[in-house]
Scaffold this motif. Structure first.
Motif, PDB file in Angstrom:
ATOM      1  N   MET A 268       0.826  -1.205   0.000  1.00 50.07           N
ATOM      2  CA  MET A 268       0.000   0.000   0.000  1.00 50.07           C
ATOM      3  C   MET A 268       0.866   1.263   0.000  1.00 50.07           C
ATOM      4  O   MET A 268       0.589   2.231  -0.715  1.00 50.07           O
ATOM      5  N   PHE A 269       1.927   1.235   0.804  1.00 49.99           N
ATOM      6  CA  PHE A 269       2.811   2.404   0.883  1.00 49.99           C
ATOM      7  C   PHE A 269       3.453   2.681  -0.475  1.00 49.99           C
ATOM      8  O   PHE A 269       3.542   3.829  -0.926  1.00 49.99           O
ATOM      9  N   LYS A 270       3.879   1.625  -1.134  1.00 48.64           N
ATOM     10  CA  LYS A 270       4.495   1.774  -2.458  1.00 48.64           C
ATOM     11  C   LYS A 270       3.479   2.272  -3.471  1.00 48.64           C
ATOM     12  O   LYS A 270       3.784   3.151  -4.301  1.00 48.64           O
ATOM     13  N   ALA A 271       2.249   1.749  -3.397  1.00 48.87           N
ATOM     14  CA  ALA A 271       1.215   2.139  -4.362  1.00 48.87           C
ATOM     15  C   ALA A 271       0.791   3.588  -4.163  1.00 48.87           C
ATOM     16  O   ALA A 271       0.727   4.374  -5.116  1.00 48.87           O
ATOM     17  N   VAL A 272       0.487   3.959  -2.913  1.00 50.56           N
ATOM     18  CA  VAL A 272       0.047   5.329  -2.628  1.00 50.56           C
ATOM     19  C   VAL A 272       1.168   6.320  -2.934  1.00 50.56           C
ATOM     20  O   VAL A 272       0.946   7.365  -3.552  1.00 50.56           O
ATOM     21  N   GLY A 273       2.388   5.985  -2.506  1.00 49.44           N
ATOM     22  CA  GLY A 273       3.521   6.865  -2.785  1.00 49.44           C
ATOM     23  C   GLY A 273       3.747   7.041  -4.271  1.00 49.44           C
ATOM     24  O   GLY A 273       4.037   8.150  -4.745  1.00 49.44           O
ATOM     25  N   GLY A 274       3.618   5.963  -5.028  1.00 45.44           N
ATOM     26  CA  GLY A 274       3.810   6.042  -6.472  1.00 45.44           C
ATOM     27  C   GLY A 274       2.772   6.929  -7.136  1.00 45.44           C
ATOM     28  O   GLY A 274       3.103   7.731  -8.025  1.00 45.44           O
ATOM     29  N   ILE A 275       1.514   6.794  -6.700  1.00 48.66           N
ATOM     30  CA  ILE A 275       0.440   7.618  -7.276  1.00 48.66           C
ATOM     31  C   ILE A 275       0.667   9.091  -6.957  1.00 48.66           C
ATOM     32  O   ILE A 275       0.532   9.967  -7.825  1.00 48.66           O
TER      33      ILE A 275
END
Length: 244
Positions: A213-220
């Motif tokens: 989730m951290f990687k996904a939210v940060g990427g967005i």
């Protein structure tokens, strides 16, 4: 008693007109009023023109005996306000809204009281209220010199009560990372882990989901930020560029 009853009552409007007519004629009073309103209209048009032009001077000389202390602000105070609420502080020429007549009246009144012409103005407002070059509500200032500004008028609606909280992640990179961290924790908490595993869910699986989730939210967030050329509050508060 009858003599007193026969005396006409005094009409104040007629008496006032009689006093005025002894001073000036009807044609003179029309010319006098016309000249006054002509001067006022010319002054208001000149003020509107000055509001649409850039401010490059050292400041406007004002009579300090007539100033209200609660309307005097230093550039550091204005910068802090813009930093917290993600606002811009720019020349009034960048403002794309319409100035209320009350603001024009206050400027004209100040010019008369201070015996000067105010031709430099600054605006504090959200970026969407500005005509920014491509790279809730206004406060109108005039510079006094030495990084001090005098608040002339405020209009429009107040900012949303949650704007300070909503703009908190944009203050700095550290704030943004913390915001992404809490959003990732929230998304991890509401994710039905049973869909991704069999049996009991362990802390290790929650931790792996959090990292995802951290990687996904940060990427967005990073993608949107880079795509739109956005920057942090401290870097844009006095920038005239839209994508600053």
């Amino acid at each position: 008693m009858k003599k007193h009853a026969m005396l006409p009552k005094t009409n104040l409007k007629d008496r006032l007109a009689h006093i005025r007519n002894r001073r000036v004629t009807d044609s003179d009073i029309l010319q006098e009023v016309h000249a006054i309103f002509k001067d006022q209209n010319e002054q208001r048009e000149r003020i509107k023109k000055d509001l649409s032009e850039d401010s490059n001077g050292p400041g406007t000389p004002l009579n300090f005996d007539l100033l209200e202390s609660d309307r005097i602000f230093h550039i550091k105070d204005i910068e802090r306000l813009c930093y917290i609420y993600r606002l811009r502080f720019l020349d009034s020429s960048f403002f794309k809204g319409t100035y209320p007549e009350e603001a024009i009246t206050k400027i004209a009144r100040m010019e008369k009281e201070h015996d000067t012409s105010l031709n430099e103005f600054k605006i504090v407002a959200p970026a969407k209220r500005m005509k920014l070059e491509n790279a809730d509500d206004p406060l109108l200032f005039t510079p006094m010199g030495n990084d001090y500004f005098y608040l002339i008028h405020k209009w429009g609606n107040d900012l949303h009560p949650f704007r300070k909280l909503l703009m908190w992640p944009y203050r700095s990179f550290e704030n943004l990372v913390i915001a992404i961290l809490f959003i990732s924790i929230a998304f991890t908490a509401i994710t039905p882990m049973q869909l991704f595993t069999h049996g009991n869910v362990t802390l290790q699986e929650y931790f792996l989901m959090f990292l995802f989730m951290f990687k996904a939210v940060g990427g967005i967030v990073l993608f949107i930020g880079f795509a739109k050329g956005k920057n942090f509050n401290g870097a844009i508060w006095n920038s005239k560029y839209y994508n600053a």
